[in-house]
Design a protein around this motif. Structure first.
Motif, PDB file in Angstrom:
ATOM      1  N   PRO A   1       1.996  16.537  -5.427  1.00 45.87           N
ATOM      2  CA  PRO A   1       1.171  17.740  -5.312  1.00 45.87           C
ATOM      3  C   PRO A   1      -0.200  17.415  -4.729  1.00 45.87           C
ATOM      4  N   PHE A   2      -0.730  18.338  -3.939  1.00 40.78           N
ATOM      5  CA  PHE A   2      -2.004  18.136  -3.255  1.00 40.78           C
ATOM      6  C   PHE A   2      -3.007  19.168  -3.742  1.00 40.78           C
ATOM      7  N   ASP A   3      -4.210  18.727  -4.092  1.00 37.90           N
ATOM      8  CA  ASP A   3      -5.262  19.606  -4.601  1.00 37.90           C
ATOM      9  C   ASP A   3      -6.133  20.074  -3.438  1.00 37.90           C
ATOM     10  N   SER A   4      -5.762  21.202  -2.854  1.00 38.96           N
ATOM     11  CA  SER A   4      -6.495  21.719  -1.703  1.00 38.96           C
ATOM     12  C   SER A   4      -7.914  22.145  -2.067  1.00 38.96           C
ATOM     13  N   VAL A   5      -8.093  22.656  -3.272  1.00 37.50           N
ATOM     14  CA  VAL A   5      -9.427  23.115  -3.683  1.00 37.50           C
ATOM     15  C   VAL A   5     -10.398  21.936  -3.735  1.00 37.50           C
ATOM     16  N   ALA A   6      -9.985  20.857  -4.363  1.00 39.74           N
ATOM     17  CA  ALA A   6     -10.838  19.672  -4.455  1.00 39.74           C
ATOM     18  C   ALA A   6     -11.076  19.066  -3.076  1.00 39.74           C
ATOM     19  N   ASP A   7     -10.049  19.083  -2.246  1.00 42.44           N
ATOM     20  CA  ASP A   7     -10.179  18.521  -0.905  1.00 42.44           C
ATOM     21  C   ASP A   7     -11.187  19.311  -0.073  1.00 42.44           C
ATOM     22  N   SER A   8     -11.128  20.638  -0.138  1.00 39.06           N
ATOM     23  CA  SER A   8     -12.090  21.458   0.593  1.00 39.06           C
ATOM     24  C   SER A   8     -13.500  21.268   0.049  1.00 39.06           C
ATOM     25  N   ALA A   9     -13.616  21.118  -1.259  1.00 41.45           N
ATOM     26  CA  ALA A   9     -14.936  20.899  -1.861  1.00 41.45           C
ATOM     27  C   ALA A   9     -15.550  19.592  -1.372  1.00 41.45           C
ATOM     28  N   LEU A  10     -14.725  18.558  -1.196  1.00 44.66           N
ATOM     29  CA  LEU A  10     -15.224  17.291  -0.679  1.00 44.66           C
ATOM     30  C   LEU A  10     -15.754  17.462   0.738  1.00 44.66           C
TER      31      LEU A  10
ATOM     32  N   THR B   1      10.681  19.207  -1.825  1.00 48.93           N
ATOM     33  CA  THR B   1      10.838  18.108  -2.772  1.00 48.93           C
ATOM     34  C   THR B   1       9.605  17.222  -2.788  1.00 48.93           C
ATOM     35  N   MET B   2       9.109  16.848  -1.595  1.00 52.46           N
ATOM     36  CA  MET B   2       7.941  15.981  -1.521  1.00 52.46           C
ATOM     37  C   MET B   2       6.702  16.668  -2.079  1.00 52.46           C
ATOM     38  N   ALA B   3       6.575  17.987  -1.870  1.00 48.54           N
ATOM     39  CA  ALA B   3       5.424  18.715  -2.413  1.00 48.54           C
ATOM     40  C   ALA B   3       5.436  18.699  -3.941  1.00 48.54           C
ATOM     41  N   ARG B   4       6.635  18.753  -4.530  1.00 51.22           N
ATOM     42  CA  ARG B   4       6.722  18.674  -5.999  1.00 51.22           C
ATOM     43  C   ARG B   4       6.398  17.267  -6.490  1.00 51.22           C
TER      44      ARG B   4
ATOM     45  N   SER C   1       4.942  18.682  14.054  1.00 56.44           N
ATOM     46  CA  SER C   1       5.115  17.234  14.015  1.00 56.44           C
ATOM     47  C   SER C   1       4.923  16.698  12.600  1.00 56.44           C
ATOM     48  N   MET C   2       3.929  17.218  11.889  1.00 56.24           N
ATOM     49  CA  MET C   2       3.714  16.807  10.500  1.00 56.24           C
ATOM     50  C   MET C   2       4.869  17.241   9.606  1.00 56.24           C
ATOM     51  N   TRP C   3       5.334  18.484   9.784  1.00 53.04           N
ATOM     52  CA  TRP C   3       6.406  19.052   8.962  1.00 53.04           C
ATOM     53  C   TRP C   3       7.693  18.254   9.118  1.00 53.04           C
ATOM     54  N   GLN C   4       7.864  17.636  10.278  1.00 57.92           N
ATOM     55  CA  GLN C   4       9.067  16.855  10.533  1.00 57.92           C
ATOM     56  C   GLN C   4       8.933  15.415  10.047  1.00 57.92           C
TER      57      GLN C   4
ATOM     58  N   GLY D   1       1.967   6.851   2.957  1.00 60.78           N
ATOM     59  CA  GLY D   1       0.781   6.886   2.114  1.00 60.78           C
ATOM     60  C   GLY D   1       0.577   8.242   1.465  1.00 60.78           C
ATOM     61  N   ARG D   2      -0.495   8.356   0.668  1.00 63.87           N
ATOM     62  CA  ARG D   2      -0.781   9.591  -0.042  1.00 63.87           C
ATOM     63  C   ARG D   2      -1.803  10.457   0.702  1.00 63.87           C
ATOM     64  N   ALA D   3      -2.457   9.932   1.724  1.00 64.21           N
ATOM     65  CA  ALA D   3      -3.517  10.683   2.415  1.00 64.21           C
ATOM     66  C   ALA D   3      -2.988  11.941   3.089  1.00 64.21           C
ATOM     67  N   LEU D   4      -1.704  11.954   3.424  1.00 61.16           N
ATOM     68  CA  LEU D   4      -1.138  13.091   4.149  1.00 61.16           C
ATOM     69  C   LEU D   4      -0.228  13.942   3.266  1.00 61.16           C
ATOM     70  N   ASP D   5      -0.465  13.938   1.976  1.00 63.54           N
ATOM     71  CA  ASP D   5       0.368  14.742   1.070  1.00 63.54           C
ATOM     72  C   ASP D   5       0.267  16.239   1.372  1.00 63.54           C
ATOM     73  N   TYR D   6      -0.820  16.664   1.988  1.00 65.85           N
ATOM     74  CA  TYR D   6      -0.950  18.087   2.315  1.00 65.85           C
ATOM     75  C   TYR D   6       0.076  18.540   3.349  1.00 65.85           C
TER      76      TYR D   6
END
Length: 357
Positions: free
Chosen positions: A86-95, A80-83, A227-230, A235-240
């Motif tokens: 949504p997190f842009d992994s491609v842009a994050d890796s590019a950064l 539900t939270m991922a929907r 620990s993260m999964w639980q 905030g939005r920084a940990l949306d991944y």
């Protein structure tokens, strides 16, 4: 106290139920369970309220030893939270790659090492950074300042604009960063900045503060992922963290970045292993003190007695004597974590085996 009060006014309040479930011991959560289940049945499908209640129920059934049901609730909450976020992994890796491209070698802009000594405690979130900060903060000459956002606030606009980071920019950053420091208590000659994701900014930090100590917390990535999964983060920084595949990609980027920083700053970064820290805090705290140029103090081996306030999800854990109960906890959830484990790059995580088919 306050959450119980909220529930007297709004018995099915999702946030209050989630926080109570996170704070309660197993006995109290057994009594709370029917209220959470009832609220979950009434929640709007696909809403953050529904996710909050699923996290709460996952915590409760996990305490009761119902691992399969815990994993089922966590999968539902995170999906539900991922929907919703949504997190842009491609842009994050590019950064991350853009940052590394700035530092093919160590920066060549030496500056004076004046002022208090910065100790940057960093690493993946949930890797033990709060505990390491508490160990250092127990030293009478060290001020623990928590998760300072200053470096990110000052540097990310510069990074996104591809602005140079030469002598004038370094001087401006130091001035602005120091202006944001609180007044340190008397006798403190060093301070701890415990922003985990400053690992991305090590090149900038070492350019601005060559004398700074960098302490990188290492922990079994599978335990960090659990620990993260639980967790449900405000905030939005940990949306991944809501997507196991995105989480694996971020972990791979972290490992790649840390390998690079070690190459260009040899001997200037201490890898402090969480497992070693909780297994023998006396030895680990001695090593930490030595790396930071401090005389060891006995209080460093008793961080749970520290009066330093903790504002992160680790607040409850840090008030307990150091223990190793969470080490290897991922094994009970290996099936649920399989997409994450399989996504780890074996070249970056050579000690991690993929999940069996």
């Amino acid at each position: 106290g306050e959450y119980a009060t909220v529930l007297t006014l709004a018995p099915g309040h999702p946030e209050a139920l989630e926080e109570l479930a996170r704070l309660n011991p197993a006995e109290a959560n057994a009594d709370l369970r029917p209220r959470v289940v009832a609220a979950l049945k009434r929640a709007t499908p696909g809403s953050e309220a529904q996710a909050r209640l699923a996290y709460a129920l996952a915590r409760i059934v996990g305490q009761a030893g119902e691992t399969e049901e815990q994993d089922r609730q966590l999968a539902a909450a995170n999906a539900t939270m991922a929907r919703l976020r949504p997190f842009d992994s491609v842009a994050d890796s590019a950064l991350s790659q853009r940052i590394l491209a700035r530092f093919a070698e160590a920066p060549q802009h030496p500056v004076a090492g004046d002022g208090p000594l910065p100790i940057f405690v960093l690493g993946l979130p949930r890797s033990g950074t709060t505990l390491a900060e508490a160990v250092l903060g127990a030293h009478p000459e060290v001020a623990a300042l928590g998760e300072r956002a200053a470096a990110g606030i000052l540097l990310y606009p510069l990074i996104h604009a591809d602005t140079a980071f030469g002598a004038s920019e370094i001087a401006a950053f130091r001035t602005a960063d120091r202006a944001l420091l609180p007044a340190l208590p008397p006798g403190r000659r060093a301070y701890v900045d415990k922003m985990p994701e400053n690992y991305r900014l090590i090149g900038f930090l070492k350019a601005a503060y060559p004398q700074a100590r960098i302490v990188n917390l290492r922990r079994d990535p599978r335990d960090i992922a659990l620990s993260m999964w639980q967790g449900h983060f405000s905030g939005r920084a940990l949306d991944y963290t809501y997507d196991l595949t995105a989480m694996a990609r971020r972990f791979n980027d972290y490992a790649r970045m840390m390998a690079h920083w070690h190459r260009i700053f040899p001997g200037q970064i201490l890898d402090l292993h969480y497992e070693a820290l909780v297994a023998d805090i006396d030895t680990a705290s001695h090593a930490l003190a030595e790396f930071c140029g401090l005389d060891w103090h006995p209080a460093m081996a008793r961080p749970h007695q520290s009066a330093t306030p903790v504002m992160t999800m680790s607040a409850n854990q840090i008030r307990q004597p150091v223990h190793s109960r969470s080490v290897g906890g991922w094994r009970r959830h290996a099936t649920a974590l399989a997409p994450f484990i399989d996504g780890l790059d074996p070249a970056l995580w050579p000690d991690i085996s993929p999940c069996p088919a």
